[in-house]
Design an enzyme around this catalytic site. Structure first.
Site, PDB file in Angstrom:
ATOM      1  N   TYR A 170      -1.482   0.260  10.657  1.00 47.21           N
ATOM      2  CA  TYR A 170      -1.764  -0.377   9.355  1.00 47.21           C
ATOM      3  C   TYR A 170      -0.557  -0.217   8.428  1.00 47.21           C
ATOM      4  O   TYR A 170      -0.085  -1.177   7.837  1.00 47.21           O
ATOM      5  CB  TYR A 170      -3.016   0.272   8.731  1.00 47.21           C
ATOM      6  N   SER A 174       0.809  -1.222   0.000  1.00 42.76           N
ATOM      7  CA  SER A 174       0.000   0.000   0.000  1.00 42.76           C
ATOM      8  C   SER A 174       0.840   1.269   0.000  1.00 42.76           C
ATOM      9  O   SER A 174       1.913   1.330   0.618  1.00 42.76           O
ATOM     10  CB  SER A 174      -0.878  -0.018   1.261  1.00 42.76           C
ATOM     11  N   GLU A 181       0.154   3.633   1.752  1.00 46.00           N
ATOM     12  CA  GLU A 181       0.229   4.068   3.156  1.00 46.00           C
ATOM     13  C   GLU A 181       1.629   3.844   3.725  1.00 46.00           C
ATOM     14  O   GLU A 181       2.004   4.435   4.735  1.00 46.00           O
ATOM     15  CB  GLU A 181      -0.785   3.291   4.004  1.00 46.00           C
TER      16      GLU A 181
END
Ligand code: NAP
Ligand code: G4F
Length: 321
Positions: A146, A122, A124
């Site tokens: 996460y 990801s 992120e």
């Protein structure tokens, strides 16, 4: 060709299953046990796929499913994918999104090292970004449990490729959305909210940080990139993104104006939706994917917003009739 998809009941899993069925794959989806079955996103293809119970938390169940089904390709999409939940459940998020990846890789190493593997990494992971736009060589600075767990998942995938010669691939996907996006993510929360307000079912929409910027694409385009990675002779890591960034406020403005409403009359900010640490700006550079995979996004930001608003208008209009 036989594919195993973990997370088949999620947004990406459902689009990927459709794409693989079109390519004449045999598709098995790994689903976790629940007291009520909610396979809404794959109901329309349920006669064409097999769903088998296993869990990312349970090593033996993963080995058994791979042993029994003998996939040629494994797509590991299952995860606790909602960033805010990762602050409330950091340990579980790590078990699913970090250690769960090791369990998948260990099962492949044990059963058949020739199985090709895709890991859902990801953007992120870039978090507090070190450069704009972000590419495969940009260093990571995750800003949530996460993001931290996904960094582990990414590096363990690289590690099994380098240590055991697995065809293990990491797709560093930027935000991708669709009418099948979960209602808690900001894009779908907005398009659902717009439709409710337009239909008189609600009169306000409460959001958090409107200044955050994301590189939003269409999920249907992004699953094509996953498949392309596994068709290459050499495994690798690829950024998948549109290259454009927009603020949450720009998404809101476009979504409301699509149904002739002025968002300023309806949107309120609520501190409950503000995060302890924010990822302010994501913008990806997918030139490597374009060069090696021939991948490019097909749906524009404007088309995506309109597609999602139209789908929520249709869904809510028919449910209120
Ligand atoms: P999603 O809609 O939230 O789907 C997640 C899937 O994981 C669901 O099918 C869920 O099953 C399954 N799952 C969760 N925990 C599990 C467990 N312990 N065992 C087995 N299955 C489990 O997510 P998505 O948007 O499709 O994203 C797919 C993947 O890409 C995720 O790994 C996500 O972190 C990653 N990713 C997404 C984006 C994006 O913008 N969408 C961007 C980058 C990376 P249930 O139906 O049982 O809940
Ligand atoms: O839609 P979001 O919740 O997605 P986020 O946090 O970027 O994560 C998504 O994309 C990642 C890829 O970069 C995936 F790995 C991950 O699994 C997931 O799919 O939030 C987007 C932005 C954030 O900056 C958030 O602070 O929208 C901002 N926001 C503002 N108001 C809101 C809200 N987000 C949510 N969910 N709800 C709000 O009310």
């Amino acid at each position: 060709m036989r594919a195993l998809i973990t997370g088949i009941t999620g947004q990406d899993g459902s689009y990927l299953a459709e794409l693989l069925l079109d390519q004449r794959y045999e598709v098995t989806g790994m689903v976790r046990r629940s007291s009520t079955e909610s396979f809404e996103r794959v109901n329309h293809i349920k006669d064409k796929i097999s769903l088998v119970q296993a869990d990312l938390l349970d090593q033996l169940s993963i080995i058994n499913i791979i042993e029994e089904f003998r996939p040629t390709e494994v797509y590991n999409l299952a995860a606790q994918s909602f960033v805010p939940t990762s602050w409330n459940q950091p340990v579980l998020t790590g078990q699913f999104d970090a250690i769960g990846v090791t369990r998948m890789l260990e099962a492949i190493k044990l059963v058949d090292k020739k199985i090709r593997f895709y890991q859902a990494s990801s953007s992120e992971m870039f978090g507090k970004v070190k450069e704009v736009p972000q590419k495969e060589t940009t260093s990571f600075h995750p800003r949530s449990p996460y993001g931290v767990a996904k960094v582990y998942g990414h590096w363990i995938t690289v590690n099994y490729r380098e240590s055991y010669g697995l065809h293990a691939n990491s797709g560093i996907l930027f935000n991708h959305e669709s009418p099948r996006r979960g209602l808690e993510f900001v894009t779908r929360k907005i398009t659902d909210g717009v439709a409710r307000i337009k239909l008189g079912l609600s009169d306000k929409l409460a959001l958090g940080n409107l200044d955050a910027k994301r590189d939003w694409g269409f999920a249907g385009d992004y699953v094509r990139a996953m498949w392309l990675m596994l068709q290459q002779d050499e495994p690798g890591d690829y950024v998948i993104a549109t290259g454009q960034t927009h603020s949450v406020e720009q998404f809101v403005s476009l979504a409301f104006s699509h149904v002739d409403l002025d968002y300023k009359k309806y949107v309120v900010t609520d501190p409950r939706f503000v995060r302890p640490a924010e990822v302010d700006l994501l913008q990806g550079d997918a030139s490597l994917a374009k060069k090696n995979l021939g991948w490019e996004p097909r749906v524009s930001f404007e088309e995506l917003v309109k597609m999602m608003v139209d789908a929520d208008m249709e869904r809510l209009s028919s449910s209120t009739k």
